[in-house]
Scaffold this motif. Structure first.
Motif, PDB file in Angstrom:
ATOM      1  N   LEU A 196      25.851  81.210  44.669  1.00  0.00           N
ATOM      2  CA  LEU A 196      24.700  82.121  44.703  1.00  0.00           C
ATOM      3  C   LEU A 196      23.409  81.379  45.000  1.00  0.00           C
ATOM      4  N   SER A 197      23.245  80.197  44.449  1.00  0.00           N
ATOM      5  CA  SER A 197      21.991  79.463  44.611  1.00  0.00           C
ATOM      6  C   SER A 197      21.851  78.828  45.988  1.00  0.00           C
ATOM      7  N   ARG A 198      22.992  78.608  46.678  1.00  0.00           N
ATOM      8  CA  ARG A 198      22.943  77.868  47.932  1.00  0.00           C
ATOM      9  C   ARG A 198      23.252  78.735  49.162  1.00  0.00           C
ATOM     10  N   THR A 199      23.461  80.019  48.937  1.00  0.00           N
ATOM     11  CA  THR A 199      23.871  80.889  50.043  1.00  0.00           C
ATOM     12  C   THR A 199      22.858  81.993  50.299  1.00  0.00           C
ATOM     13  N   ALA A 200      22.511  82.165  51.553  1.00  0.00           N
ATOM     14  CA  ALA A 200      21.687  83.309  51.948  1.00  0.00           C
ATOM     15  C   ALA A 200      22.637  84.486  52.135  1.00  0.00           C
ATOM     16  N   ALA A 201      22.572  85.447  51.228  1.00  0.00           N
ATOM     17  CA  ALA A 201      23.526  86.556  51.251  1.00  0.00           C
ATOM     18  C   ALA A 201      22.850  87.858  50.865  1.00  0.00           C
ATOM     19  N   ASP A 202      23.556  88.950  51.131  1.00  0.00           N
ATOM     20  CA  ASP A 202      23.055  90.289  50.816  1.00  0.00           C
ATOM     21  C   ASP A 202      23.892  90.974  49.745  1.00  0.00           C
ATOM     22  N   ALA A 203      25.149  90.576  49.614  1.00  0.00           N
ATOM     23  CA  ALA A 203      26.059  91.283  48.717  1.00  0.00           C
ATOM     24  C   ALA A 203      27.142  90.344  48.215  1.00  0.00           C
ATOM     25  N   ALA A 204      27.819  90.793  47.168  1.00  0.00           N
ATOM     26  CA  ALA A 204      28.932  90.028  46.598  1.00  0.00           C
ATOM     27  C   ALA A 204      30.086  90.974  46.315  1.00  0.00           C
ATOM     28  N   VAL A 205      31.301  90.457  46.459  1.00  0.00           N
ATOM     29  CA  VAL A 205      32.506  91.144  46.025  1.00  0.00           C
ATOM     30  C   VAL A 205      33.104  90.326  44.900  1.00  0.00           C
TER      31      VAL A 205
END
Length: 330
Positions: free
Chosen positions: A64-73
């Motif tokens: 979570l801290s190292r990834t540019a993301a919009d959503a999680a599964v």
């Protein structure tokens, strides 16, 4: 937003199923994999060579801290869903969780309120909400073609006890419950979703069959408005998954017989099988979630409120069984 970037938390068997579905959605991108099992991470990359360069982490918090993301599964042991879900929301991600959502109704209410405060989508991967036969069935019931629903009989049998022996699913600290809380939650959910009925009181008899978790459950429910329902969840069966759900209304009857849907509408004395070409097109929870995030629909197929309802019903069944079948009011 042209792409919805996902962090996959948990890439075991079911996690890989979600990966496979997301890879078929053009607007979805898998940005990171997270799993404490190195073997699971390696297997995910072996099965999906297109993920070879995707970063993989043993700790989901690092992902979570190292990834540019919009959503999680989230596809991990049930007891971990709350912590992981809250962390994902805090990181600014929308969250799709595998069933049965989080451990307990209090935690369900807590994370729903947090998602609302964060203005993020939170949904449960109850896939029947996007499958053609169940969409057709729900439409029939909601349009009143069966009249007022008076009785529901839902049955599920599976060699769940044997198949999950020695796994986290029979460890209460990780699973937070047995068959009723696992495969059985799909059965509870589909009845509440199809009918819209609200449970009023629950009486249950449960046998753990010598394991630490519930295996065989007989649950009776009284609903608001006077309808009665029975849920029979058999986790000690000798067969693979078999389901049978019947809805009796004052004008008609619908029967789902292990992938075959039969309906007797008003005036028909015998149910008639519905041809597959009459069903709406099926989808899957992952594609549905992408469309939700992109603003193509207003609500998830199975919003977090579905998980809350099932948590309350399951807790009531456990409480009743622990008290000799006493009626528990919701």
């Amino acid at each position: 937003m042209e792409k919805v970037r996902f962090v996959m938390i948990g890439v075991g068997g079911m996690g890989r199923s979600h990966i496979q579905k997301l890879l078929q959605v053009p607007e979805a991108e898998i940005a990171a994999l997270a799993d404490p099992s190195i073997a699971s991470l390696e297997e995910a990359k072996r099965r999906f060579p297109q993920l070879a360069e995707v970063p993989a982490y043993a700790d989901y918090r690092e992902a979570l801290s190292r990834t540019a993301a919009d959503a999680a599964v989230i596809v991990t042991p049930h007891s971990q869903h709350l912590e992981q879900g809250m962390a994902c929301l805090d990181a600014g991600l929308h969250v799709l969780m595998e069933k049965p959502f989080v451990a307990g109704s209090e935690n369900a209410q807590r994370i729903i309120e947090h998602a609302e405060a964060c203005n993020k989508h939170l949904a449960v991967a109850y896939q029947r909400h996007v499958l053609g036969p169940f969409l057709y069935l729900r439409d029939v019931v909601q349009r009143g073609e069966l009249g007022s629903i008076r009785y529901v009989c839902a049955y599920q049998a599976q060699r769940w006890m044997q198949a999950t022996a020695g796994t986290w699913r029979q460890d209460p600290a990780l699973s937070c419950g047995g068959q009723l809380n696992d495969s059985g939650s799909h059965l509870l959910d589909v009845v509440l979703w199809v009918t819209g009925l609200e449970p009023q009181a629950v009486s249950a008899c449960i046998d753990n069959r010598g394991t630490p978790v519930d295996i065989d459950s007989a649950v009776t429910v009284r609903f608001d408005g006077g309808a009665i329902g029975t849920f029979n969840v058999v986790g000690s069966a000798s067969i693979g998954l078999y389901e049978d759900v019947t809805f009796h209304g004052d004008k008609g009857t619908a029967m789902y017989r292990n992938n075959t849907l039969l309906i007797a509408r008003e005036g028909q004395s015998q149910p008639v099988a519905i041809a597959a070409d009459e069903f709406p097109a099926s989808s899957d929870p992952d594609k549905d979630f992408v469309e939700l995030i992109l603003g193509r629909k207003e609500e998830a197929a199975a919003p977090a409120s579905c998980g809350l309802r099932i948590a309350k019903l399951t807790e009531a069944a456990w409480t009743s069984a622990a008290n000799g079948g006493q009626w528990i009011t919701l």
